[in-house]
Design an enzyme around this catalytic site. Structure first.
Site, PDB file in Angstrom:
ATOM      1  N   HIS A 186       0.868  -1.196   0.000  1.00  0.00           N
ATOM      2  CA  HIS A 186       0.000   0.000   0.000  1.00  0.00           C
ATOM      3  C   HIS A 186       0.892   1.229   0.000  1.00  0.00           C
ATOM      4  O   HIS A 186       1.966   1.233   0.594  1.00  0.00           O
ATOM      5  CB  HIS A 186      -0.901   0.019   1.244  1.00  0.00           C
ATOM      6  CG  HIS A 186      -2.082   0.911   1.092  1.00  0.00           C
ATOM      7  ND1 HIS A 186      -2.026   2.249   1.364  1.00  0.00           N
ATOM      8  CD2 HIS A 186      -3.339   0.660   0.658  1.00  0.00           C
ATOM      9  CE1 HIS A 186      -3.208   2.792   1.125  1.00  0.00           C
ATOM     10  NE2 HIS A 186      -4.028   1.847   0.695  1.00  0.00           N
TER      11      HIS A 186
ATOM     12  N   ASP B 153      -7.949  -5.349  -0.559  1.00  0.00           N
ATOM     13  CA  ASP B 153      -8.343  -6.159  -1.722  1.00  0.00           C
ATOM     14  C   ASP B 153      -7.959  -7.622  -1.596  1.00  0.00           C
ATOM     15  O   ASP B 153      -8.308  -8.429  -2.456  1.00  0.00           O
ATOM     16  CB  ASP B 153      -7.694  -5.579  -2.980  1.00  0.00           C
ATOM     17  CG  ASP B 153      -8.237  -4.194  -3.283  1.00  0.00           C
ATOM     18  OD1 ASP B 153      -7.456  -3.239  -3.403  1.00  0.00           O
ATOM     19  OD2 ASP B 153      -9.479  -4.063  -3.339  1.00  0.00           O
TER      20      ASP B 153
HETATM   21  C1  SDX Z   1      -6.010   0.198  -3.119  1.00  0.00           C
HETATM   22  O1  SDX Z   1      -4.326   4.625  -1.902  1.00  0.00           O
HETATM   23  C2  SDX Z   1      -5.305   3.977  -1.382  1.00  0.00           C
HETATM   24  O2  SDX Z   1      -5.787   4.256  -0.297  1.00  0.00           O
HETATM   25  C3  SDX Z   1      -5.813   2.856  -2.235  1.00  0.00           C
HETATM   26  C4  SDX Z   1      -6.854   1.954  -1.574  1.00  0.00           C
HETATM   27  C5  SDX Z   1      -8.130   2.690  -1.331  1.00  0.00           C
HETATM   28  O3  SDX Z   1      -8.894   2.278  -0.447  1.00  0.00           O
HETATM   29  O4  SDX Z   1      -8.429   3.628  -2.107  1.00  0.00           O
HETATM   30  O5  SDX Z   1      -6.363   1.473  -0.336  1.00  0.00           O
HETATM   31  C6  SDX Z   1      -7.209   0.763  -2.454  1.00  0.00           C
HETATM   32  O6  SDX Z   1      -5.695   0.617  -4.206  1.00  0.00           O
HETATM   33  C7  SDX Z   1      -5.192  -0.821  -2.371  1.00  0.00           C
HETATM   34  C8  SDX Z   1      -3.919  -1.255  -3.186  1.00  0.00           C
HETATM   35  C9  SDX Z   1      -4.400  -2.321  -4.177  1.00  0.00           C
HETATM   36  N1  SDX Z   1      -3.297  -2.679  -5.110  1.00  0.00           N
HETATM   37  C10 SDX Z   1      -2.733  -3.889  -5.055  1.00  0.00           C
HETATM   38  O7  SDX Z   1      -2.964  -4.741  -4.203  1.00  0.00           O
HETATM   39  C11 SDX Z   1      -1.767  -4.143  -6.209  1.00  0.00           C
HETATM   40  C12 SDX Z   1      -0.470  -4.773  -5.646  1.00  0.00           C
HETATM   41  N2  SDX Z   1       0.173  -3.753  -4.823  1.00  0.00           N
HETATM   42  C13 SDX Z   1       1.019  -2.882  -5.495  1.00  0.00           C
HETATM   43  O8  SDX Z   1       1.065  -2.740  -6.833  1.00  0.00           O
HETATM   44  C14 SDX Z   1       1.649  -1.825  -4.620  1.00  0.00           C
HETATM   45  O9  SDX Z   1       1.802  -2.284  -3.364  1.00  0.00           O
HETATM   46  C15 SDX Z   1       0.976  -0.485  -4.612  1.00  0.00           C
HETATM   47  C16 SDX Z   1       0.675   0.031  -5.991  1.00  0.00           C
HETATM   48  C17 SDX Z   1      -0.294  -0.570  -3.852  1.00  0.00           C
HETATM   49  C18 SDX Z   1       1.934   0.439  -3.959  1.00  0.00           C
HETATM   50  O10 SDX Z   1       3.100   0.374  -4.763  1.00  0.00           O
HETATM   51  P1  SDX Z   1       4.348   1.192  -4.373  1.00  0.00           P
HETATM   52  O11 SDX Z   1       4.020   2.625  -4.338  1.00  0.00           O
HETATM   53  O12 SDX Z   1       5.551   0.791  -5.197  1.00  0.00           O
HETATM   54  O13 SDX Z   1       4.541   0.647  -2.911  1.00  0.00           O
HETATM   55  P2  SDX Z   1       5.663   0.961  -2.013  1.00  0.00           P
HETATM   56  O14 SDX Z   1       6.346   2.250  -2.325  1.00  0.00           O
HETATM   57  O15 SDX Z   1       5.161   0.776  -0.651  1.00  0.00           O
HETATM   58  O16 SDX Z   1       6.687  -0.249  -2.421  1.00  0.00           O
HETATM   59  C19 SDX Z   1       7.795  -0.464  -1.629  1.00  0.00           C
HETATM   60  C20 SDX Z   1       8.529  -1.597  -2.287  1.00  0.00           C
HETATM   61  C21 SDX Z   1       8.844  -1.349  -3.760  1.00  0.00           C
HETATM   62  O17 SDX Z   1      10.063  -1.988  -3.995  1.00  0.00           O
HETATM   63  P3  SDX Z   1      11.415  -1.034  -4.178  1.00  0.00           P
HETATM   64  O18 SDX Z   1      11.099  -0.062  -5.283  1.00  0.00           O
HETATM   65  O19 SDX Z   1      11.587  -0.373  -2.830  1.00  0.00           O
HETATM   66  O20 SDX Z   1      12.520  -2.005  -4.531  1.00  0.00           O
HETATM   67  O21 SDX Z   1       7.767  -2.811  -2.253  1.00  0.00           O
HETATM   68  C22 SDX Z   1       7.577  -3.291  -3.574  1.00  0.00           C
HETATM   69  C23 SDX Z   1       7.788  -2.136  -4.504  1.00  0.00           C
HETATM   70  O22 SDX Z   1       8.268  -2.607  -5.749  1.00  0.00           O
HETATM   71  N3  SDX Z   1       6.206  -3.764  -3.648  1.00  0.00           N
HETATM   72  C24 SDX Z   1       5.844  -5.018  -3.914  1.00  0.00           C
HETATM   73  C25 SDX Z   1       4.453  -5.018  -3.837  1.00  0.00           C
HETATM   74  N4  SDX Z   1       4.024  -3.790  -3.522  1.00  0.00           N
HETATM   75  C26 SDX Z   1       5.104  -3.006  -3.424  1.00  0.00           C
HETATM   76  N5  SDX Z   1       6.557  -6.128  -4.216  1.00  0.00           N
HETATM   77  C27 SDX Z   1       5.824  -7.261  -4.440  1.00  0.00           C
HETATM   78  N6  SDX Z   1       4.483  -7.343  -4.375  1.00  0.00           N
HETATM   79  C28 SDX Z   1       3.767  -6.243  -4.078  1.00  0.00           C
HETATM   80  N7  SDX Z   1       2.437  -6.325  -4.011  1.00  0.00           N
END
Ligand code: SDX
Length: 393
Positions: free
Chosen positions: A270, A328
């Site tokens: 998140h 989700d």
């Molecule tokens: C919703 O914003 C909201 O409030 C949204 C929401 C709402 O109610 O409106 O809560 C609803 O959208 C929930 C999120 C749903 N999406 C998913 O479940 C899709 C899978 N998750 C991701 O794509 C991801 O976690 C995000 C898009 C949600 C966040 O991505 P970010 O901004 O890259 O997350 P981060 O900065 O916290 O990531 C830190 C690290 C990164 O690696 P580095 O760049 O540091 O090397 O963690 C990694 C990311 O690549 N990472 C993951 C991951 N999510 C983040 N690695 C593996 N699997 C994942 N799911």
């Protein structure tokens, strides 16, 4: 003056606006709506009461709640002509495509509630959207599966009405199970508002130009559709189907950790929560209740989800990156158990989030300081240079 944008690869913004509606503490995993914790609301309140809280800032007194619920109940029907919009879509159109179109089309139907500077019209537009979204979403589903539209009934509560419009057919009535209706209502509550997420920010930005409220909500629906945002519930269930069995989980966890692989664990991580998403905890309880009621507590996808959660949370990568299940992760399992196809998961999220979008829209429109949103950029392109004739290039 609403906060300073700092540019970094993650495009972190310190504050895009101020608001009194929803508070998130990402480190503690805390979510408050007008000061009330989401777990208390989910267990003691119901969706329409929470709509009132989000819209007006206080829990309603009995008379106010009764009036609000009566207003919403009596605005659930769509203008009869709006059925023609559905018939313009291909049968295999994704229900989200239909919702974007039909909600946008409301701006051409309900002219008497589009003047954003008239407080009464803002109220009417708000009530119409909250009231009609279950009908719009249910009819998008019915159109998608080639069944006749089922009209709302005023003797049913909000969640039961939606379930019946989705699953009843003219040839056979649908008896709403109160436990499924309560679980549906709780899903609506858990997805109602979430501070300045991507789709809410889209609605705020679109509305800041003074655009028609129905068109702005359609913009929010379009943004929510993406798999990184509201589309994650559909993507998560499809991921659990692809994993298929507990013994394949390590393979997918390794893929999620591989920077060269674009695969991410859907339903995990998140932008704000660096601890458990409190909504995921409540949704997991709902999954257990609903599947137990339906006698499918050993549902393979639930088994895979629970094992995946356990293995991921034990893996140092996820601990280091502070990745936890989000809202989700379990919601799709509950909705599939209720009988919804994965294509209806995000429409249900949009139905739920409408009250959040509307509450944030009203807050922004009512702010006399509100100016049109105009994010700046950090320009990294060429400096000024003279035109070169084609012969000299
Ligand atoms: C919703 O914003 C909201 O409030 C949204 C929401 C709402 O109610 O409106 O809560 C609803 O959208 C929930 C999120 C749903 N999406 C998913 O479940 C899709 C899978 N998750 C991701 O794509 C991801 O976690 C995000 C898009 C949600 C966040 O991505 P970010 O901004 O890259 O997350 P981060 O900065 O916290 O990531 C830190 C690290 C990164 O690696 P580095 O760049 O540091 O090397 O963690 C990694 C990311 O690549 N990472 C993951 C991951 N999510 C983040 N690695 C593996 N699997 C994942 N799911």
């Amino acid at each position: 003056d609403a906060g300073v944008f700092t540019y970094d690869p993650g495009f972190t913004s310190t504050a895009s606006c101020d608001s009194t509606i929803t508070y998130i503490d990402g480190d503690k995993g805390e979510l408050l709506h007008r000061g009330y914790p989401i777990d208390q609301l989910a267990s003691q309140s119901h969706f329409l009461e929470m709509c009132y809280l989000l819209l007006y800032g206080e829990l309603p007194k009995a008379g106010d709640l009764e009036n609000f619920e009566s207003t919403i109940t009596r605005h659930t029907m769509l203008h009869e002509q709006m059925q023609y919009f559905y018939r313009g879509f291909r049968r295999d159109a994704h229900p989200m495509a239909i919702m974007v179109g039909v909600v946008g089309a409301m701006s051409a139907f309900y002219h008497d509630s589009t003047d954003i500077h008239d407080p009464h019209q803002r109220e009417v537009a708000s009530h119409r959207l909250i009231a009609k979204m279950p009908t719009i979403a249910a009819w998008a589903y019915k159109y998608h599966i080639g069944q006749p539209f089922i009209y709302p009934r005023n003797d049913l509560d909000y969640a039961s009405n939606f379930l019946r419009m989705c699953f009843a057919v003219p040839a056979e009535e649908y008896e709403v199970n109160p436990i499924l209706s309560r679980a549906m209502d709780r899903i609506f509550m858990l997805q109602a508002d979430h501070e300045q997420n991507a789709s809410t920010s889209t609605v705020r930005l679109a509305s800041s130009s003074g655009a028609n409220p129905f068109a702005c909500i359609a913009a929010g629906i379009a943004c929510l559709w993406g798999p990184a945002h509201g589309g994650a519930n559909q993507a998560c269930l499809e991921m659990l189907e692809e994993i298929g069995s507990v013994d394949r989980i390590p393979e997918f966890i390794d893929r999620a950790k591989d920077k060269a692989d674009p695969f991410r664990l859907m339903g995990f991580g998140h932008r704000v929560y660096k601890n458990f998403d409190p909504r995921a905890t409540v949704m997991k309880q709902s999954a257990d209740e609903v599947l137990d009621l339906l006698g499918i507590e050993n549902n393979p996808k639930l088994q895979v989800a629970k094992a995946l959660e356990k293995q991921a949370l034990e893996d140092p990568y996820f601990a280091e990156k502070k990745l936890f299940p989000n809202v989700d992760f379990y919601s799709g399992i509950v909705m599939e158990a209720m009988g919804f196809p994965t294509s209806m998961f995000t429409p249900i999220f949009a139905l739920s989030r409408t009250v959040g979008w509307i509450s944030q829209w009203k807050e922004m429109i009512a702010d006399p300081q509100n100016k049109i949103g105009r994010p700046r950029q950090l320009y990294l392109g060429e400096t000024a240079r003279d035109y070169v004739d084609i012969e000299k290039r």
